[in-house]
Design an enzyme around this catalytic site. Structure first.
Site, mmCIF file in Angstrom:
data_model
loop_
_atom_site.group_PDB
_atom_site.id
_atom_site.type_symbol
_atom_site.label_atom_id
_atom_site.label_comp_id
_atom_site.label_asym_id
_atom_site.label_seq_id
_atom_site.Cartn_x
_atom_site.Cartn_y
_atom_site.Cartn_z
ATOM 1 C CG ASN A 162 -0.250 -0.173 2.530
ATOM 2 O OD1 ASN A 162 0.406 -1.202 2.743
ATOM 3 N ND2 ASN A 162 -0.373 0.784 3.425
ATOM 4 C CG HIS B 59 -3.401 -3.964 8.404
ATOM 5 N ND1 HIS B 59 -3.808 -2.737 7.918
ATOM 6 C CD2 HIS B 59 -2.116 -3.795 8.829
ATOM 7 C CE1 HIS B 59 -2.814 -1.869 8.034
ATOM 8 N NE2 HIS B 59 -1.790 -2.486 8.588
ATOM 9 C CG HIS C 105 -0.949 -4.758 5.044
ATOM 10 N ND1 HIS C 105 -0.642 -3.451 4.760
ATOM 11 C CD2 HIS C 105 -2.304 -4.802 5.208
ATOM 12 C CE1 HIS C 105 -1.739 -2.731 4.737
ATOM 13 N NE2 HIS C 105 -2.766 -3.525 5.017
ATOM 14 C CB VAL C 106 0.149 -7.750 9.943
ATOM 15 C CG1 VAL C 106 0.158 -7.805 11.471
ATOM 16 C CG2 VAL C 106 -1.280 -7.751 9.424
ATOM 17 C CG HIS C 107 3.952 -2.904 10.591
ATOM 18 N ND1 HIS C 107 3.755 -1.552 10.758
ATOM 19 C CD2 HIS C 107 3.914 -3.114 9.244
ATOM 20 C CE1 HIS C 107 3.599 -0.978 9.581
ATOM 21 N NE2 HIS C 107 3.692 -1.914 8.649
#
Length: 438
Positions: free
Chosen positions: A208, A301, A328-330
């Site tokens: 993103n 997310h 995406h997910v940290h």
């Protein structure tokens, strides 16, 4: 005494909130600041931001930037230092973004190259000499994996740890520079990763933070597509946002979470065609990367990958995909083999590894209790290493950045779906029937 009490309370609070600790009372450090890059005046024709990527069978694409628009897109290369036996001519592009104008971005494909061989090369006829190593054509082969990198102190720690790994290819499931519309950050990211990315191929897909679209003014991904050209044409794709490639006995499929993926989309049609061509006798492992996870027990997310999963998961299942890497997910999470929301011996192992070092920090909070398909989860910065030992066995390890030390925190032996009784292989009648009907 007060410090010990506060530390204990913090650890207990985080555990109750849902963070899984693999290291007992390990206390996760806070985000680190964005790195600063001192201004360095180089000759306008000197190559900068050099990185390489695979470009079809036995070929490599060399990409670099110059500030001199007249610099040629040539690469001289050979197997001995400063003795170049071949020269390749490439192409160049540039782009503008509001008040920003990029330098001249060069893309030159070199080859054919010998496997598992060190080459020395020079870009544009001047500047320093670089060296790269081509991947092997047979097992074993090792991949470094890290997503959501950014340009922070933790990014540097992650890159330093990857540099210590004896790997052949770097895989990045989205969110590279975190430029977020500030185009000079693409330049500093290229500068940051050049020592690693100029010596081993980096295979990336978009996240993103690469989108950077401005309604009515700028389409998304102009910066990403201009700077990080992947082998989409070589794999029959019409878009740099999704493509495939082979390394040794592994077929990789890189998908786009931010380009249409429904059953009427070009990406969906391309994916079906690509999977139908896979020959599991030649590439017994099948691995997929994209940015937004489908299986995610972190509170961050949640549900964002559901639509793509609904459209495409049955295709990956029919093809017998072994492993799916996402970002995406940290944080980090590994699942069992899973399909349609539950454990399935013919499904893929999903690994979320969006913890490379981004400036936004870690996603600490997990859902409780954990889903039955979730095996290991932890919110720490780090990277992964995937060693394909042979056609049936691979060793996966995840290495947490702990006080600048790399600590192996999760590891597992994986067995491919070859010989499992599941529908695998391009010659499988059942797989072909399912894919053709989709």
């Amino acid at each position: 005494m007060m410090k010990l009490l506060l530390r204990h309370l913090l650890s207990t609070t985080l555990f109750i909130a849902g963070t899984v600790f693999a290291g007992g009372d390990y206390i996760r450090p806070p985000p680190r600041k964005t790195l600063s890059f001192p201004w360095d005046q180089k000759p306008s024709s000197q190559p900068q931001q050099v990185h390489i990527s695979l470009a079809g069978d036995k070929h490599m694409r060399v990409t670099w930037v110059t500030n001199d628009g007249a610099s040629p897109s040539i690469v001289e290369y050979g197997t001995s230092p400063e003795k170049y036996s071949a020269t390749a001519q490439g192409e160049s592009t540039k782009y503008s973004y509001l008040l920003y104008s990029s330098g001249k971005i060069h893309h030159t494909v070199i080859g054919p190259l010998q496997e598992n061989t060190t080459y020395f090369y020079k870009c544009g006829g001047e500047g320093p000499e670089f060296q790269l190593k081509t991947p092997p054509s047979k097992f074993p082969v090792t991949f470094a994996v890290a997503g959501d990198l950014g340009q922070t102190g933790w990014t540097k720690s992650t890159l330093d740890h990857i540099d210590q790994c004896k790997y052949d290819v770097h895989l990045l499931p989205g969110d590279l520079s975190y430029a977020d519309y500030l185009q000079h950050r693409w330049d500093t990211f290229g500068q940051l990763v050049q020592p690693l990315a100029s010596s081993r191929p980096w295979m990336v897909t978009q996240g993103n933070h690469e989108k950077e679209s401005i309604p009515f003014l700028k389409d998304g991904f102009v910066s990403y597509n201009s700077r990080w050209k992947m082998p989409f044409e070589e794999s029959g794709s019409a878009s740099n946002l999704y493509y495939s490639f082979d390394v040794a006995g592994v077929h990789f499929v890189m998908l786009g979470s931010y380009t249409p993926y429904d059953e009427y989309s070009d990406q969906y049609s391309w994916l079906k065609a690509d999977l139908l061509k896979v020959d599991r006798r030649r590439t017994p492992w099948l691995v997929v990367l994209f940015h937004v996870p489908w299986y995610n027990s972190n509170r961050a997310h949640q549900g964002e990958g559901d639509d793509m999963m609904s459209s495409m998961e049955h295709l990956l299942y029919a093809a017998g995909v072994d492993i799916v890497f996402t970002g995406h997910v940290h944080a980090y999470e590994r699942t069992k083999r899973v399909y349609n929301g539950k454990s399935d011996r013919c499904g893929a192992v999903h690994i979320t590894i969006g913890d490379g070092g981004n400036r936004e920090g870690l996603a600490h909070w997990y859902k409780q209790p954990p889903p039955e398909w979730s095996v290991f989860r932890e919110a720490s910065f780090g990277h992964g290493e995937l060693k394909m030992v042979n056609s049936t066995h691979a060793y996966w390890s995840w290495h947490r950045n702990e006080d600048d030390e790399s600590v192996q925190s999760d590891q597992v032996w994986l067995t491919s779906l070859i010989g499992s009784g599941c529908n695998t292989g391009g010659g499988s009648h059942d797989m072909r029937r399912i894919l053709m009907a989709s």
